[in-house]
Design a protein around this motif. Structure first.
Motif, PDB file in Angstrom:
ATOM      1  N   LYS B  57       0.817  -1.198   0.000  1.00 32.45           N
ATOM      2  CA  LYS B  57       0.000   0.000   0.000  1.00 32.45           C
ATOM      3  C   LYS B  57       0.850   1.247   0.000  1.00 32.45           C
ATOM      4  CE  LYS B  57      -3.757  -2.211   2.566  1.00 32.45           C
ATOM      5  NZ  LYS B  57      -4.598  -2.166   3.798  1.00 32.45           N
ATOM      6  N   GLY B  58       0.265   2.297  -0.589  1.00 35.73           N
ATOM      7  CA  GLY B  58       0.878   3.607  -0.529  1.00 35.73           C
ATOM      8  C   GLY B  58       0.112   4.506   0.404  1.00 35.73           C
ATOM      9  N   GLU B  59       0.241   5.792   0.180  1.00 36.75           N
ATOM     10  CA  GLU B  59      -0.324   6.805   1.067  1.00 36.75           C
ATOM     11  C   GLU B  59      -1.842   6.834   1.058  1.00 36.75           C
ATOM     12  OE1 GLU B  59       0.921  10.634  -0.269  1.00 36.75           O
ATOM     13  OE2 GLU B  59      -0.230  11.737   1.232  1.00 36.75           O
ATOM     14  N   VAL B  60      -2.478   6.575  -0.117  1.00 37.41           N
ATOM     15  CA  VAL B  60      -3.923   6.744  -0.265  1.00 37.41           C
ATOM     16  C   VAL B  60      -4.557   5.489  -0.842  1.00 37.41           C
ATOM     17  CG1 VAL B  60      -3.922   9.258  -0.397  1.00 37.41           C
ATOM     18  CG2 VAL B  60      -3.524   7.919  -2.467  1.00 37.41           C
ATOM     19  N   SER B  61      -4.415   4.361  -0.181  1.00 33.66           N
ATOM     20  CA  SER B  61      -4.827   3.072  -0.729  1.00 33.66           C
ATOM     21  C   SER B  61      -6.290   2.712  -0.455  1.00 33.66           C
ATOM     22  CB  SER B  61      -3.924   1.972  -0.180  1.00 33.66           C
ATOM     23  OG  SER B  61      -4.009   1.928   1.234  1.00 33.66           O
ATOM     24  N   ASP B  62      -6.947   3.393   0.475  1.00 36.30           N
ATOM     25  CA  ASP B  62      -8.325   3.029   0.813  1.00 36.30           C
ATOM     26  C   ASP B  62      -9.237   3.137  -0.412  1.00 36.30           C
ATOM     27  OD1 ASP B  62      -8.436   4.384   4.215  1.00 36.30           O
ATOM     28  OD2 ASP B  62      -7.584   2.544   3.371  1.00 36.30           O
ATOM     29  N   GLY B  63     -10.014   2.063  -0.665  1.00 35.64           N
ATOM     30  CA  GLY B  63     -10.947   2.051  -1.795  1.00 35.64           C
ATOM     31  C   GLY B  63     -10.342   1.541  -3.082  1.00 35.64           C
ATOM     32  N   TYR B  64      -9.063   1.195  -3.040  1.00 33.90           N
ATOM     33  CA  TYR B  64      -8.357   0.697  -4.226  1.00 33.90           C
ATOM     34  C   TYR B  64      -7.731  -0.666  -3.941  1.00 33.90           C
ATOM     35  CZ  TYR B  64      -8.280   5.690  -5.508  1.00 33.90           C
ATOM     36  OH  TYR B  64      -8.610   6.986  -5.796  1.00 33.90           O
ATOM     37  N   SER B  65      -7.681  -1.494  -4.962  1.00 33.35           N
ATOM     38  CA  SER B  65      -6.921  -2.732  -4.887  1.00 33.35           C
ATOM     39  C   SER B  65      -6.121  -2.877  -6.176  1.00 33.35           C
ATOM     40  CB  SER B  65      -7.845  -3.942  -4.688  1.00 33.35           C
ATOM     41  OG  SER B  65      -8.718  -4.073  -5.796  1.00 33.35           O
ATOM     42  N   VAL B  66      -5.086  -3.704  -6.115  1.00 33.22           N
ATOM     43  CA  VAL B  66      -4.229  -3.890  -7.276  1.00 33.22           C
ATOM     44  C   VAL B  66      -3.953  -5.373  -7.462  1.00 33.22           C
ATOM     45  CG1 VAL B  66      -3.088  -1.620  -7.247  1.00 33.22           C
ATOM     46  CG2 VAL B  66      -2.165  -3.515  -5.869  1.00 33.22           C
ATOM     47  N   SER B  67      -3.524  -5.688  -8.680  1.00 35.24           N
ATOM     48  CA  SER B  67      -3.070  -7.056  -8.947  1.00 35.24           C
ATOM     49  C   SER B  67      -1.979  -7.025  -9.994  1.00 35.24           C
ATOM     50  CB  SER B  67      -4.237  -7.934  -9.416  1.00 35.24           C
ATOM     51  OG  SER B  67      -4.689  -7.514 -10.690  1.00 35.24           O
ATOM     52  N   ARG B  68      -1.050  -7.936  -9.822  1.00 35.53           N
ATOM     53  CA  ARG B  68       0.042  -8.068 -10.789  1.00 35.53           C
ATOM     54  C   ARG B  68       0.315  -9.556 -10.974  1.00 35.53           C
ATOM     55  NH1 ARG B  68       5.978  -5.341 -10.599  1.00 35.53           N
ATOM     56  NH2 ARG B  68       6.538  -5.676 -12.789  1.00 35.53           N
ATOM     57  N   SER B  69      -0.282 -10.121 -11.995  1.00 33.04           N
ATOM     58  CA  SER B  69      -0.125 -11.546 -12.288  1.00 33.04           C
ATOM     59  C   SER B  69       0.976 -11.800 -13.315  1.00 33.04           C
ATOM     60  CB  SER B  69      -1.453 -12.116 -12.800  1.00 33.04           C
ATOM     61  OG  SER B  69      -1.865 -11.417 -13.966  1.00 33.04           O
ATOM     62  N   LYS B  70       1.394 -10.736 -14.010  1.00 37.96           N
ATOM     63  CA  LYS B  70       2.489 -10.833 -14.979  1.00 37.96           C
ATOM     64  C   LYS B  70       3.394  -9.634 -14.793  1.00 37.96           C
ATOM     65  CE  LYS B  70      -0.285 -10.870 -18.549  1.00 37.96           C
ATOM     66  NZ  LYS B  70      -0.737 -10.898 -19.962  1.00 37.96           N
ATOM     67  N   THR B  71       4.654  -9.779 -15.133  1.00 35.70           N
ATOM     68  CA  THR B  71       5.602  -8.670 -14.992  1.00 35.70           C
ATOM     69  C   THR B  71       5.104  -7.428 -15.716  1.00 35.70           C
ATOM     70  OG1 THR B  71       7.478 -10.158 -14.799  1.00 35.70           O
ATOM     71  CG2 THR B  71       7.963  -7.905 -15.483  1.00 35.70           C
ATOM     72  N   GLU B  72       4.504  -7.602 -16.875  1.00 35.67           N
ATOM     73  CA  GLU B  72       4.195  -6.473 -17.731  1.00 35.67           C
ATOM     74  C   GLU B  72       2.901  -5.748 -17.386  1.00 35.67           C
ATOM     75  OE1 GLU B  72       4.753  -9.589 -18.639  1.00 35.67           O
ATOM     76  OE2 GLU B  72       3.471 -10.240 -20.324  1.00 35.67           O
ATOM     77  N   ASP B  73       2.030  -6.341 -16.565  1.00 33.59           N
ATOM     78  CA  ASP B  73       0.725  -5.739 -16.328  1.00 33.59           C
ATOM     79  C   ASP B  73       0.484  -5.468 -14.838  1.00 33.59           C
ATOM     80  OD1 ASP B  73      -0.769  -7.750 -18.910  1.00 33.59           O
ATOM     81  OD2 ASP B  73      -0.159  -5.650 -18.979  1.00 33.59           O
ATOM     82  N   PHE B  74      -0.033  -4.263 -14.554  1.00 31.66           N
ATOM     83  CA  PHE B  74      -0.367  -3.863 -13.177  1.00 31.66           C
ATOM     84  C   PHE B  74      -1.742  -3.235 -13.247  1.00 31.66           C
ATOM     85  CE2 PHE B  74       0.267  -3.313  -8.922  1.00 31.66           C
ATOM     86  CZ  PHE B  74       0.691  -2.077  -8.458  1.00 31.66           C
ATOM     87  N   LEU B  75      -2.703  -3.865 -12.603  1.00 30.46           N
ATOM     88  CA  LEU B  75      -4.084  -3.419 -12.673  1.00 30.46           C
ATOM     89  C   LEU B  75      -4.482  -2.693 -11.382  1.00 30.46           C
ATOM     90  CD1 LEU B  75      -5.769  -6.619 -14.152  1.00 30.46           C
ATOM     91  CD2 LEU B  75      -4.783  -4.681 -15.377  1.00 30.46           C
ATOM     92  N   LEU B  76      -5.197  -1.602 -11.548  1.00 27.18           N
ATOM     93  CA  LEU B  76      -5.740  -0.854 -10.418  1.00 27.18           C
ATOM     94  C   LEU B  76      -7.261  -0.952 -10.477  1.00 27.18           C
ATOM     95  CD1 LEU B  76      -5.287   1.213  -8.045  1.00 27.18           C
ATOM     96  CD2 LEU B  76      -5.658   3.003  -9.761  1.00 27.18           C
ATOM     97  N   THR B  77      -7.872  -1.416  -9.387  1.00 32.04           N
ATOM     98  CA  THR B  77      -9.323  -1.549  -9.332  1.00 32.04           C
ATOM     99  C   THR B  77      -9.910  -0.658  -8.263  1.00 32.04           C
ATOM    100  OG1 THR B  77      -9.283  -3.822 -10.167  1.00 32.04           O
ATOM    101  CG2 THR B  77     -11.250  -3.135  -8.966  1.00 32.04           C
ATOM    102  N   LEU B  78     -10.901   0.123  -8.670  1.00 25.97           N
ATOM    103  CA  LEU B  78     -11.724   0.871  -7.729  1.00 25.97           C
ATOM    104  C   LEU B  78     -12.928  -0.018  -7.445  1.00 25.97           C
ATOM    105  CD1 LEU B  78     -10.049   2.946  -9.500  1.00 25.97           C
ATOM    106  CD2 LEU B  78     -11.793   4.607  -8.859  1.00 25.97           C
TER     107      LEU B  78
END
Lengths: 111, 115
Positions: B57-78
């Motif tokens: 988590k960073g400074e303002v993570s509330d309400g957000y989640s992330v996933s990284r299943s591959k090196t090349e992709d980073f998903l941010l979900t609200l």
């Protein structure tokens, strides 16, 4: 949480003028970066300074890291309209979660 | 080709709906970051990843989640978008965590409006 204060917040000048913008903190940073962001785009790295008292030059831009590593300045000589943008500083306070950005100085250079 | 791309570039969504933003890199960098940029607040770190399936988590993570299943992709979900999440979202990549040695490369941003 360490803070980076940038000043001035806004700066509007004529082409050919010189200017200096500042990035200050009450805490020591082990290193510091400057970025420039143009409207609608992400920031682009300009320079990294690591050593207290260090001065780096990039064409008409001169970057200085303070001796105590609590402050930095960016001086632009003979500003051009292409220098217009948001200038951001980013400091390393010593941990991954403590890599912070200042709020930026928005520079407008008018022809 | 750009080393980092964000999609979509613009999105309007309704309050309460889930939204996923995508960051894709071709640089094989280990570190990926999501920031939001708002007037008066500057760039604030939401989440970051230091490897596949390794996130924090960073400074303002509330309400957000992330996933990284591959090196090349980073998903941010609200998970359930709110008007306070209206912002410009930037993804950044880096070879390493140290500012002294590595800089960020940023994507061009996603402008998200929650109505």
């Amino acid at each position: 949480t360490q803070l980076l204060e940038q000043s001035p917040q806004f700066l509007s000048i004529q082409e050919g003028e010189n200017l200096t913008v500042y990035c200050n903190s009450s805490s020591v940073f082990s290193s510091l970066q400057w970025y420039r962001q143009e409207p609608g785009e992400g920031p682009v790295l300009l320079v990294t300074v690591v050593t207290g008292g260090e001065v780096k030059k990039l064409k008409r831009l001169t970057f200085q890291f303070g001796d105590a590593r609590k402050d930095s300045s960016l001086h632009i000589t003979a500003a051009q309209p292409g220098d217009t943008g948001l200038y951001l500083c980013r400091g390393d306070g010593g941990s991954q979660g403590n890599l912070i950005f200042g709020k930026g100085t928005k520079l407008s250079v008018k022809p | 080709d750009a080393g980092i791309t964000q999609s979509p570039r613009h999105k309007v969504t309704e309050t309460g709906t889930p939204v996923t933003l995508r960051c894709h890199q071709t640089e094989n960098h280990r570190y990926m970051y999501w920031y939001r940029q708002d007037p008066g607040h500057g760039l604030r770190l939401i989440h970051y990843s230091y490897g596949v399936k390794d996130t924090d988590k960073g400074e303002v993570s509330d309400g957000y989640s992330v996933s990284r299943s591959k090196t090349e992709d980073f998903l941010l979900t609200l998970e359930s978008a709110t008007s306070s999440q209206t912002s410009v979202y930037f993804c950044a990549i880096s070879e390493g965590p140290s500012i002294a040695n590595y800089g960020y490369t940023f994507g061009s941003g996603t402008r998200l409006t929650v109505v």
